[in-house]
Design a protein around this motif. Structure first.
Motif, short mmCIF file in Angstrom:
data_model
loop_
_atom_site.label_atom_id
_atom_site.label_comp_id
_atom_site.label_asym_id
_atom_site.label_seq_id
_atom_site.Cartn_x
_atom_site.Cartn_y
_atom_site.Cartn_z
N GLN A 347 11.17 6.22 4.57
CA GLN A 347 9.62 6.36 3.96
C GLN A 347 10.13 7.93 3.01
OE1 GLN A 347 6.89 5.28 4.18
NE2 GLN A 347 6.54 6.25 2.64
N LEU A 348 9.98 7.56 1.97
CA LEU A 348 9.75 8.62 1.25
C LEU A 348 7.40 9.36 0.22
CD1 LEU A 348 12.44 7.70 -2.16
CD2 LEU A 348 12.27 8.79 0.30
N ASN A 349 8.11 10.26 0.66
CA ASN A 349 6.01 10.78 0.60
C ASN A 349 6.58 11.98 -0.95
OD1 ASN A 349 3.50 10.39 0.75
ND2 ASN A 349 3.88 12.95 1.45
N ALA A 350 5.69 12.07 -1.82
CA ALA A 350 5.51 13.26 -2.94
C ALA A 350 3.95 13.36 -2.99
CB ALA A 350 6.14 12.59 -4.18
N SER A 351 3.65 14.56 -3.25
CA SER A 351 2.47 15.23 -3.60
C SER A 351 2.07 16.31 -4.76
CB SER A 351 1.89 15.44 -2.01
OG SER A 351 2.60 17.19 -1.77
N GLY A 352 1.20 16.59 -4.65
CA GLY A 352 0.64 16.83 -6.00
C GLY A 352 0.08 17.02 -7.26
N GLY A 353 0.35 15.86 -7.57
CA GLY A 353 0.33 15.09 -8.98
C GLY A 353 -1.27 13.47 -8.48
N THR A 354 -0.94 13.16 -10.11
CA THR A 354 -1.61 11.86 -9.74
C THR A 354 -1.34 10.84 -9.96
OG1 THR A 354 -1.90 12.11 -12.09
CG2 THR A 354 -4.44 13.21 -10.82
#
Length: 647
Positions: A347-354
């Motif tokens: 499970q990967l996750n990214a944040s900070g953008g659209t």
């Protein structure tokens, strides 16, 4: 002669006024030179003052009402005041007034409320200085008929008027009747200031009655006619977007129509603290140095004027602004919820953008914010990188994924037996984290080698974890009970009786009664005892599994046999001279009573028993049948019967 001059002057003024009204702005009316909004109120009050504080430069010939507060609640003829709404609190005629916000709809915005009179009165005036000569200007006002339609009142009517310092008329226009339709109405007057650098704006009441002549003014502006200026960036863009850390210089330009004769130019910049001139940008097309600019909003506008007038605020044309937005780089973050075990789901996750763009080992790509990868293998471990985009700007982030082999779990034992109250060391290996269940009887359920002291047979399960992998193993600890001996409750018998001992022991033990005296079989759990006297028997139990032994005692109290004689002859021959109960001497507090045939007590012994000599109060009783009751203790019933006294 004087009359002729006066007549000619009037004709000239009228001709000039008509000429001013006939002029047409071939460019555009620019930003306000005067913008009278009457200020801002608060969330509580409705009436405000003084006028100079909230509307600098404005004046009124009406009686001005204030200061802030809840009074006055309404106006009378030739009075005015600053309010947030004409329907003032407490107004006794509130149904006839418009409950309306200011022209912009701001609930706290102020307006000038006026109750007009039937004479032509200048009820508002504002002076303008530093004008350029021969400028075409536009006066604009917003008017609200504050009477509701239900009032059926005379509508207000007013004249927009501009005069020079000598009182000469430069232009005028009538509003006509302002309809009571609950809406703000705009009225304008275009005029030329001729050679005057100062003019005075006036609003004149023109309603022939005091009844219902109530109105409000708001947003009074004066704009100068100048060329229409349409600024743009590079290839006719009116807005630019850049990313922080990647800003570039750009070109500004403008379409201007019509141009001033002999025009000059100045570009200005606003970084949020007001407009300032940009040094060296005095041509219609200019290059703006915009390298390494921080995130924010930047506005640009062009000022143009006839040569020599560029520094005179009222003598130049100003464009609407165009905007450069420098967007901050997104704060990119990448993470995974590993480490992971072979065969599990990554499970990967990214944040900070659209938007997001992932790349990783084995050609992995994904546009999801939180992608998953099923059936993980060792080859899927490694660095995963995501490009995080927001507002057209991109930042990278990466996360390291670890995929581990399944665990090889070992324990020091699989099964074990301990005696009740003892302990045993458990041990597991193959991981970095351990959790034993149940925790009952363990010294530390999170230790790889806890000490187990269960009170009953328990199956312990240990979960071992390392690098995202986990597995379980079991150890069974059997608890052998210690030997338990129970000789039963103490008992009482009469000499000559037999009694069965109530022995009990735990399972898997060897037992024996001691002493063996008067027992039919000391190796039996429930032997028969026939002791002639008090005795204590002990039951011994020995564990056949090597656990602790146990013993318990039982006390047997043996009372003598109770024999009560029924005849005695107290005649002094020393033979059977007293009535005696030999067994009574074994009891500490027997109670013996003797009654005659009439039920009268003739003898009683309480405490240690005393034999009866056949007397009552020292005198011999006659031969007869007497009746007795004998109480020995709570273990025996009360004995009753008769006895014969003979002489």
């Amino acid at each position: 002669m004087y009359r002729l001059i006066k007549a000619l002057s009037i004709v000239c003024i009228l001709l000039f006024a008509n000429f001013a009204r006939a002029q047409v702005c071939t460019g555009t009316f620019g930003q306000p030179l005067i913008n009278q909004t009457f200020g801002q109120g608060n969330n509580t009050d409705n009436w405000y003052g003084p006028l100079a504080q909230y509307a600098p430069g404005a004046s009124t010939s009406t009686t001005f009402k204030g200061p802030p507060g809840s009074i006055p609640t309404n106006l009378t003829a030739n009075q005015s005041g600053l309010v947030k709404t004409p329907a003032t609190p407490g107004n006794p005629y509130s149904i006839y007034w418009q409950p309306h916000a200011d022209h912009t709809g701001d609930s706290n915005g102020l307006m000038l409320l006026i109750d007009g009179i039937a004479t032509k009165t200048v009820f508002f005036e504002q002076k303008m200085d530093d004008l350029c000569p021969n400028t075409l200007l536009r006066l604009s006002i917003w008017v609200l008929n504050t009477n509701s339609a239900a009032a059926n009142a005379q509508p207000p009517n007013m004249i927009l008027k501009v005069i020079d310092p000598n009182g000469n008329l430069l232009g005028n226009a009538s509003t006509g009747n302002v309809t009571a339709d609950g809406m703000w109405h705009q009225y304008t007057l275009d005029f030329s200031n001729a050679n005057n650098s100062t003019v005075t704006l006036q609003l004149v009441n023109d309603t022939p009655t005091n009844s219902g002549n109530d109105f409000a003014l708001d947003d009074i502006t004066v704009r100068a006619c100048g060329p229409g200026i349409a600024p743009f960036f590079n290839l006719n863009n009116t807005a630019l977007n850049m990313c922080e850390g990647n800003t570039n210089s750009f070109t500004v330009n403008a379409n201007i129509s019509p141009e001033y004769a002999n025009p000059v130019y100045q570009w200005q910049e606003n970084k949020g603290t007001g407009w300032v001139d940009i040094n060296g940008t005095t041509t219609k097309q200019a290059t703006i140095n915009f390298i390494n600019q921080p995130a924010g909003t930047y506005q640009y506008r062009l000022i143009t004027a006839i040569n020599g007038n560029i520094d005179k605020v009222f003598c130049r044309a100003v464009s609407d602004p165009i905007t450069v937005t420098v967007n901050p780089l997104p704060v990119a973050r990448a993470e995974n919820f590993g480490p992971f075990c072979n065969g599990s789901t990554i499970q990967l996750n990214a944040s900070g953008g659209t938007t997001y763009s992932w790349t990783g080992p084995n050609g992995f790509t994904s546009a999801a914010q939180s992608p998953t990868i099923i059936n993980a293998t060792k080859a899927m471990g490694g660095e995963y990188t995501v490009q995080v985009t927001a507002n057209g700007c991109t930042s990278p982030a990466s996360t390291q994924v670890i995929v581990s082999d399944p665990l090889a779990i070992t324990t020091n034992i699989q099964t074990a037996a301990i005696c009740e109250g003892k302990s045993i060391q458990l041990a597991a290996s193959g991981g970095t984290q351990y959790l034993w269940q149940p925790a009952t009887g363990l010294s530390d359920p999170e230790s790889p080698n806890p000490v187990a002291s269960p009170i009953e047979t328990t199956v312990y399960s240990v979960t071992v974890t390392k690098d995202g992998c986990s597995g379980t193993a079991q150890i069974t600890v059997s608890v052998n009970k210690n030997a338990m001996a129970d000789a039963g409750a103490d008992q009482k018998i009469v000499n000559g009786q037999k009694i069965t001992l109530n022995g009990k022991v735990s399972s898997d033990v060897t037992y024996l009664w001691t002493p063996a005296d008067y027992l039919d079989d000391p190796t039996k759990l429930n032997p028969v005892a026939s002791p002639p006297h008090d005795i204590t028997y002990t039951l011994y139990a020995t564990s056949n599994l090597g656990c602790s032994s146990s013993s318990d005692e039982v006390n047997i109290t043996v009372y003598p046999k109770v024999v009560i004689p029924n005849t005695f002859s107290p005649n002094g021959d020393n033979v059977n001279d007293t009535w005696n109960i030999p067994a009574a001497a074994s009891f500490p507090n027997p109670v013996v009573k003797i009654m005659n045939r009439y039920g009268n007590l003739v003898y009683q012994s309480t405490g240690p028993f005393k034999p009866w000599d056949g007397k009552m109060n020292g005198k011999d009783l006659p031969p007869a049948v007497y009746y007795y009751s004998v109480y020995l203790n709570e273990d025996f019933q009360t004995y009753t019967g008769w006895l014969m006294l003979v002489r």
